[in-house]
Design an enzyme around this catalytic site. Sequence first.
Site, PDB file in Angstrom:
ATOM      1  N   CYS A   1      11.433   7.714  13.435  1.00 18.12           N
ATOM      2  CA  CYS A   1      10.011   8.019  13.653  1.00 18.12           C
ATOM      3  C   CYS A   1       9.821   9.442  14.174  1.00 18.12           C
ATOM      4  O   CYS A   1       8.823  10.072  13.880  1.00 18.12           O
ATOM      5  CB  CYS A   1       9.370   6.988  14.575  1.00 18.12           C
ATOM      6  SG  CYS A   1      10.361   6.666  16.015  1.00 18.12           S
TER       7      CYS A   1
ATOM      8  N   GLU B   1       4.259   2.337  19.120  1.00 18.65           N
ATOM      9  CA  GLU B   1       5.008   3.544  18.790  1.00 18.65           C
ATOM     10  C   GLU B   1       5.091   3.579  17.273  1.00 18.65           C
ATOM     11  O   GLU B   1       5.765   2.757  16.666  1.00 18.65           O
ATOM     12  CB  GLU B   1       6.384   3.494  19.445  1.00 18.65           C
ATOM     13  CG  GLU B   1       7.002   4.858  19.604  1.00 18.65           C
ATOM     14  CD  GLU B   1       8.060   5.111  18.581  1.00 18.65           C
ATOM     15  OE1 GLU B   1       7.729   5.787  17.575  1.00 18.65           O
ATOM     16  OE2 GLU B   1       9.184   4.621  18.738  1.00 18.65           O
TER      17      GLU B   1
ATOM     18  N   LYS C   1       9.929 -10.654  17.337  1.00 18.75           N
ATOM     19  CA  LYS C   1       9.845 -10.822  15.872  1.00 18.75           C
ATOM     20  C   LYS C   1      10.526  -9.607  15.243  1.00 18.75           C
ATOM     21  O   LYS C   1       9.953  -8.528  15.202  1.00 18.75           O
ATOM     22  CB  LYS C   1       8.375 -10.903  15.453  1.00 18.75           C
ATOM     23  CG  LYS C   1       8.102 -11.716  14.202  1.00 18.75           C
ATOM     24  CD  LYS C   1       8.719 -11.190  12.933  1.00 18.75           C
ATOM     25  CE  LYS C   1       7.970 -10.038  12.297  1.00 18.75           C
ATOM     26  NZ  LYS C   1       8.701  -9.455  11.152  1.00 18.75           N
TER      27      LYS C   1
ATOM     28  N   GLU D   1       4.070  10.780   6.566  1.00 20.83           N
ATOM     29  CA  GLU D   1       5.419  10.426   7.003  1.00 20.83           C
ATOM     30  C   GLU D   1       6.189   9.871   5.810  1.00 20.83           C
ATOM     31  O   GLU D   1       5.788   8.878   5.205  1.00 20.83           O
ATOM     32  CB  GLU D   1       5.352   9.381   8.112  1.00 20.83           C
ATOM     33  CG  GLU D   1       6.717   9.067   8.676  1.00 20.83           C
ATOM     34  CD  GLU D   1       6.676   8.052   9.800  1.00 20.83           C
ATOM     35  OE1 GLU D   1       5.982   7.038   9.657  1.00 20.83           O
ATOM     36  OE2 GLU D   1       7.337   8.288  10.826  1.00 20.83           O
TER      37      GLU D   1
HETATM   38  P1  ADP Z   1       7.542  -0.483   7.689  1.00 22.09           P
HETATM   39  O1  ADP Z   1       6.445  -0.085   6.737  1.00 22.09           O
HETATM   40  O2  ADP Z   1       8.357   0.657   8.119  1.00 22.09           O
HETATM   41  O3  ADP Z   1       8.349  -1.667   7.255  1.00 22.09           O
HETATM   42  P2  ADP Z   1       5.799  -2.044   9.302  1.00 22.09           P
HETATM   43  O4  ADP Z   1       4.808  -1.482  10.250  1.00 22.09           O
HETATM   44  O5  ADP Z   1       5.286  -2.667   8.055  1.00 22.09           O
HETATM   45  O6  ADP Z   1       6.817  -0.881   9.020  1.00 22.09           O
HETATM   46  O7  ADP Z   1       6.726  -3.125  10.032  1.00 22.09           O
HETATM   47  C1  ADP Z   1       7.108  -3.057  11.381  1.00 22.09           C
HETATM   48  C2  ADP Z   1       7.123  -4.461  11.959  1.00 22.09           C
HETATM   49  O8  ADP Z   1       5.806  -4.979  11.886  1.00 22.09           O
HETATM   50  C3  ADP Z   1       8.010  -5.444  11.210  1.00 22.09           C
HETATM   51  O9  ADP Z   1       8.589  -6.346  12.128  1.00 22.09           O
HETATM   52  C4  ADP Z   1       7.034  -6.162  10.317  1.00 22.09           C
HETATM   53  O10 ADP Z   1       7.439  -7.465   9.961  1.00 22.09           O
HETATM   54  C5  ADP Z   1       5.817  -6.223  11.211  1.00 22.09           C
HETATM   55  N1  ADP Z   1       4.561  -6.358  10.457  1.00 22.09           N
HETATM   56  C6  ADP Z   1       4.269  -5.884   9.228  1.00 22.09           C
HETATM   57  N2  ADP Z   1       3.023  -6.241   8.859  1.00 22.09           N
HETATM   58  C7  ADP Z   1       2.497  -6.971   9.864  1.00 22.09           C
HETATM   59  C8  ADP Z   1       1.256  -7.611  10.090  1.00 22.09           C
HETATM   60  N3  ADP Z   1       0.274  -7.575   9.191  1.00 22.09           N
HETATM   61  N4  ADP Z   1       1.082  -8.259  11.264  1.00 22.09           N
HETATM   62  C9  ADP Z   1       2.059  -8.288  12.189  1.00 22.09           C
HETATM   63  N5  ADP Z   1       3.249  -7.709  12.036  1.00 22.09           N
HETATM   64  C10 ADP Z   1       3.486  -7.047  10.892  1.00 22.09           C
END
Ligand code: ADP
Length: 503
Positions: free
Chosen positions: A302, A267, A191, A400
């Site tokens: 990161c 990570e 994903k 961060e």
């Molecule tokens: P950022 O804030 O840097 O965008 P995220 O942790 O929100 O980082 O996103 C990293 C990945 O996790 C992306 O692929 C995002 O679509 C996915 N993601 C974000 N929210 C969720 C969630 N609630 N459940 C599963 N995957 C998620």
Amino acid sequence: MTNSLKLADWQQRATALRFPTGHFIDGDHVPGGTARFTVINPATGTPLCEVAAGGAAEIDRAVASARRSFSSGVWRRMAPRDRLAILSRLAQLIAANGERLALLDSLSMGKPIRDMLNIDVPSATQCFSYFAELSDKIDGAVTATAADAFHYILREPLGVVGCIVPWNYPLLMAAWKVAPALAAGNSVVLKPAEQSPLSALLLAQLFVEAGGPPGVFNVVNGLGNAAGAALALHNDVAKIAFTGSTVIGKQMLVYAGQSNMKRVSLECGGKSPQIFLADLEDLDRAVSYAINGIFGNMGEVCNAGSRLLIDKRIAGEFVARFIEQGRNAYRAGDPLDPQTNLGPLVTAKQRARVLDYIGKGRSEGARLEFGGDAPALPGCYVNPTLFSGVNNRMTIAREEIFGPVAAAIEVDGLEEAVAIANDSIYGLAAAVWTRDLRKAHAAVRDLEAGVIWVNCFDHGDMTQPFGVYKQSGQGRDKCLESLLGYTQTKSAWIHLGPAANPP
Ligand code: ADP
């Protein structure tokens, strides 16, 4: 690779570029339904494309395809050397398609094309080569037993692995998860981040072109809280390999507990310190690593070296040289211009977030040495920024930022530097600069981080465990240990005859 191309060449290639915008399931592109989300090119602020917003139904379909391919044994039971050959071919295809992969990521998340060509594409190629070569080197063991038994330990793949990756290195982060998972014989559902959904589709297509069986490597696009959550909650997913924010990383652990107790490797965030001691050998070299360690990739890294812990004996000179060398080292421009080394931040939201942190730096009393604003460009740019006079309690030293914002903190010797370095919820990476071998080893021993650099920053290769202490997550990427994280052991205890001494 193609570094001789000029801006106009890249613009022309970008205009001519055609790419799928759906999912990749069971060996083929799937257009997806009517639910779509818009990807904005952050360099222009204009829509780039509409991409299929998958949800639980698409995840179910992809997981079922991955499960079928796993159960059939078409991949996991293939001769390991044949898996090795396919993954090696995939590595070659990544290099051969480097220009397209570079454009897809650059257009969607704003990374300078030269970084894609010099860093992301070659690193992803290397990653697949490295894990390809490990495919036939995953050994079990035979243990010492009494004569009445034979005991061996098999190392087996887990099943369906879900990979959820971020947008800062879209192709490379996918490679770090997918390559070891596949090398170990798993089937995968990836994903991608919704900000950068395009290169993953090409990667999965190249896997099939390399001879990979359909269903072994699937991609579902969609929003995190829909497609991402459905994947992480799926009862037929044996492991989630995640890179992203600490908040969502914690959520992955919740999902695992709410579903099938799947394994989780994480990570997440960082606030990596670089310690510069008074006896360091070459101040200009150290300063240039400090600059690149926080301004490279727009600070959207990161392990970015966002906290500069500088011994007070050299702090004045260090900051002066940082200003002199760093103020103009990164020039904002069109990411497709090979001269550009500072692209936009990924989204307008991210720019607002970074500018908000800069505002907090100012209001909490840090000294703004340069930057702190956005250039007069239409995209989501923020100028490289240096704060001095920071203390470790300030928000800009604790949270961060994920942008090009450096925080310089004065310290008095190694002991205080290490104490401040460790005063963080994060523990991703750290560096120490010194000529004194004893201090270097003491720092390596005492710093709470998974990756420590001495007299350099961000150096390494595929053998290096890249991973984390504390709330930066758990598990390791790259390296043999990462591959083993996509396997499980099975003990086979075989009774051979009457025991000499029955229990
Ligand atoms: P950022 O804030 O840097 O965008 P995220 O942790 O929100 O980082 O996103 C990293 C990945 O996790 C992306 O692929 C995002 O679509 C996915 N993601 C974000 N929210 C969720 C969630 N609630 N459940 C599963 N995957 C998620």
